[in-house]
Design a protein around this motif. Structure first.
Motif, PDB file in Angstrom:
ATOM      1  N   ALA A  60      34.260  44.379  53.212  1.00 50.09           N
ATOM      2  CA  ALA A  60      33.889  43.104  52.602  1.00 50.09           C
ATOM      3  C   ALA A  60      35.134  42.259  52.291  1.00 50.09           C
ATOM      4  O   ALA A  60      35.145  41.044  52.491  1.00 50.09           O
ATOM      5  CB  ALA A  60      33.080  43.350  51.334  1.00 50.09           C
ATOM      6  N   LEU A  61      36.206  42.914  51.789  1.00 52.92           N
ATOM      7  CA  LEU A  61      37.438  42.190  51.482  1.00 52.92           C
ATOM      8  C   LEU A  61      38.084  41.642  52.752  1.00 52.92           C
ATOM      9  O   LEU A  61      38.558  40.495  52.774  1.00 52.92           O
ATOM     10  CB  LEU A  61      38.414  43.125  50.749  1.00 52.92           C
ATOM     11  N   ILE A  62      38.086  42.441  53.807  1.00 51.59           N
ATOM     12  CA  ILE A  62      38.664  41.969  55.080  1.00 51.59           C
ATOM     13  C   ILE A  62      37.866  40.775  55.622  1.00 51.59           C
ATOM     14  O   ILE A  62      38.423  39.777  56.095  1.00 51.59           O
ATOM     15  CB  ILE A  62      38.699  43.118  56.105  1.00 51.59           C
ATOM     16  N   GLY A  63      36.536  40.861  55.541  1.00 51.89           N
ATOM     17  CA  GLY A  63      35.725  39.748  56.001  1.00 51.89           C
ATOM     18  C   GLY A  63      35.955  38.475  55.193  1.00 51.89           C
ATOM     19  O   GLY A  63      35.973  37.361  55.743  1.00 51.89           O
ATOM     20  N   PHE A  64      36.135  38.651  53.868  1.00 54.13           N
ATOM     21  CA  PHE A  64      36.397  37.482  53.016  1.00 54.13           C
ATOM     22  C   PHE A  64      37.716  36.825  53.391  1.00 54.13           C
ATOM     23  O   PHE A  64      37.823  35.589  53.472  1.00 54.13           O
ATOM     24  CB  PHE A  64      36.391  37.919  51.550  1.00 54.13           C
ATOM     25  N   LYS A  65      38.769  37.622  53.627  1.00 50.54           N
ATOM     26  CA  LYS A  65      40.079  37.071  53.996  1.00 50.54           C
ATOM     27  C   LYS A  65      40.016  36.353  55.345  1.00 50.54           C
ATOM     28  O   LYS A  65      40.586  35.268  55.529  1.00 50.54           O
ATOM     29  CB  LYS A  65      41.109  38.206  54.044  1.00 50.54           C
ATOM     30  N   VAL A  66      39.311  36.960  56.318  1.00 53.77           N
ATOM     31  CA  VAL A  66      39.199  36.332  57.635  1.00 53.77           C
ATOM     32  C   VAL A  66      38.459  35.003  57.534  1.00 53.77           C
ATOM     33  O   VAL A  66      38.805  34.009  58.180  1.00 53.77           O
ATOM     34  CB  VAL A  66      38.499  37.292  58.608  1.00 53.77           C
TER      35      VAL A  66
ATOM     36  N   LEU B 135      35.384  56.709  46.276  1.00 54.60           N
ATOM     37  CA  LEU B 135      36.312  56.539  47.396  1.00 54.60           C
ATOM     38  C   LEU B 135      35.582  56.097  48.669  1.00 54.60           C
ATOM     39  O   LEU B 135      36.035  55.205  49.392  1.00 54.60           O
ATOM     40  CB  LEU B 135      37.066  57.848  47.633  1.00 54.60           C
ATOM     41  N   ASN B 136      34.412  56.690  48.943  1.00 56.45           N
ATOM     42  CA  ASN B 136      33.662  56.312  50.143  1.00 56.45           C
ATOM     43  C   ASN B 136      33.054  54.915  50.014  1.00 56.45           C
ATOM     44  O   ASN B 136      32.976  54.174  51.005  1.00 56.45           O
ATOM     45  CB  ASN B 136      32.565  57.339  50.414  1.00 56.45           C
ATOM     46  N   LEU B 137      32.621  54.519  48.798  1.00 54.90           N
ATOM     47  CA  LEU B 137      32.124  53.161  48.605  1.00 54.90           C
ATOM     48  C   LEU B 137      33.224  52.134  48.865  1.00 54.90           C
ATOM     49  O   LEU B 137      32.988  51.091  49.478  1.00 54.90           O
ATOM     50  CB  LEU B 137      31.573  53.003  47.180  1.00 54.90           C
ATOM     51  N   GLY B 138      34.440  52.444  48.388  1.00 53.49           N
ATOM     52  CA  GLY B 138      35.548  51.526  48.634  1.00 53.49           C
ATOM     53  C   GLY B 138      35.934  51.466  50.097  1.00 53.49           C
ATOM     54  O   GLY B 138      36.273  50.402  50.619  1.00 53.49           O
ATOM     55  N   MET B 139      35.865  52.623  50.783  1.00 56.99           N
ATOM     56  CA  MET B 139      36.308  52.693  52.173  1.00 56.99           C
ATOM     57  C   MET B 139      35.289  52.076  53.134  1.00 56.99           C
ATOM     58  O   MET B 139      35.654  51.403  54.099  1.00 56.99           O
ATOM     59  CB  MET B 139      36.573  54.164  52.544  1.00 56.99           C
TER      60      MET B 139
END
Length: 324
Positions: free
Chosen positions: A310-316, A300-304
């Motif tokens: 990383a996913l937010i940065g990829f989308k941006v 859970l902490n690795l995902g958070m």
């Protein structure tokens, strides 16, 4: 006659040199003569349950410098078995008592007690011999005397009736003390707790300002009562301590020197502290539950903290490229 006199003088000189060597060896057996941070111990050989007391002083101590005095105890195989912080007196002197033994003191041999204050450090070595735990100061049981024949009871006169005691006034109710305090002589005072054997949460203590903060006490209870109650949890904490205590004293000093950085660290670790509440569902001593829930908390902490940013940065990045 001259031969006898010269032989006697040679024997006397040899005896004095042997005695002086033995005295000097005992005097400096467990001390570090570092002039900036001299420390010493009361014993250099400790059995299981013995109390090791380290005393020392800091030269030119300045309480307003923001530097912390930390100590680390390492076993013969270089594993960390204890760590913590001390607050010296106004003149720079300090004393720390540590009970040898426990679940982390597994090997017999030399244990290093390292003290760090800024760029100064000192180390003393105590040889741990293990054995059955010894409780110091407990007197040996005295032999029971042989029973004597009981004398025949003499007839006792009937007791005279005693007057009824006067009713005593009801005592005033004692004040109720809050969390972290106890009632002493009718006054609520702060409870001073000893640092646990597993070490202190240095970053969390510096972030929340005190080790009596509910978040710090929650982290300590999860570690001592749940994780350390299993063999797999103890093995995990032994490896985690090697990594955590390699950088946590530096970050704790930075938090105390910079209030803005302290607030940032507190905001950063608060979500992680919340996820650790999952560990309260595990039964103490259950290997399967502690291991399963521990892996869930780590995932859970690795995902958070890693996957989600990383996913937010990829989308941006995709959005920026599409607008060009």
């Amino acid at each position: 006659m001259k031969m006898k006199l010269s032989g006697f003088l040679a024997f006397a000189l040899l005896s004095i040199s042997i005695l002086s060597y033995g005295v000097s060896d005992v005097a400096f057996a467990a001390s570090d003569p570092n002039p900036a941070l001299p420390i010493s111990t009361n014993i250099d050989i400790a059995s299981n349950g013995a109390t090791v007391t380290i005393t020392g002083s800091i030269k030119d101590y300045d309480s307003s410098s923001g530097k912390g005095l930390t100590f680390i105890i390492t076993s013969p195989d270089n594993n960390i078995v204890g760590i913590g912080q001390l607050t010296p007196s106004s003149d720079g002197s300090f004393t720390k008592s540590i009970v040898a033994g426990g679940p982390l003191w597994k090997l017999n041999g030399d244990y290093n007690f390292e003290f760090h204050y800024g760029a100064d450090d000192s180390t003393v070595v105590v040889n741990y011999v293990g054995g059955e735990q010894v409780v110091s100061g407990q007197p040996e049981p005295e032999p029971k005397p042989e029973p004597k024949p009981e004398p025949k009871p003499e007839p006792t006169p009937e007791p005279e009736p005693t007057p009824e005691p006067e009713p005593t006034p009801e005592p005033e109710p004692e004040p109720t003390c809050g969390a972290g305090t106890q009632l002493v002589n009718g006054i609520c005072q702060v409870v001073k707790t000893e640092e646990p054997k597993g070490g202190g949460c240095l970053i969390a203590t510096a972030a929340y300002g005190t080790e009596l903060a509910p978040q710090v006490q929650f982290l300590r209870e999860i570690r001592d009562n749940t994780v350390m109650s299993t063999s797999s949890g103890s093995a995990f904490m032994s490896g985690f301590n090697q990594l955590y205590y390699s950088f946590s004293p530096t970050i704790a000093d930075m938090e105390r020197e910079n209030p803005m950085f302290q607030e940032a660290v507190r905001a950063f670790i608060t979500p992680m502290v919340s996820t650790l509440s999952i560990m309260t569902l595990a039964e103490d001593g259950s290997e399967v539950e502690v291991l399963g829930l521990g892996i869930s908390v780590i995932a859970l902490n690795l995902g958070m903290y890693i996957a989600a940013p990383a996913l937010i940065g990829f989308k941006v990045n995709q959005i920026i490229k599409s607008r060009k």
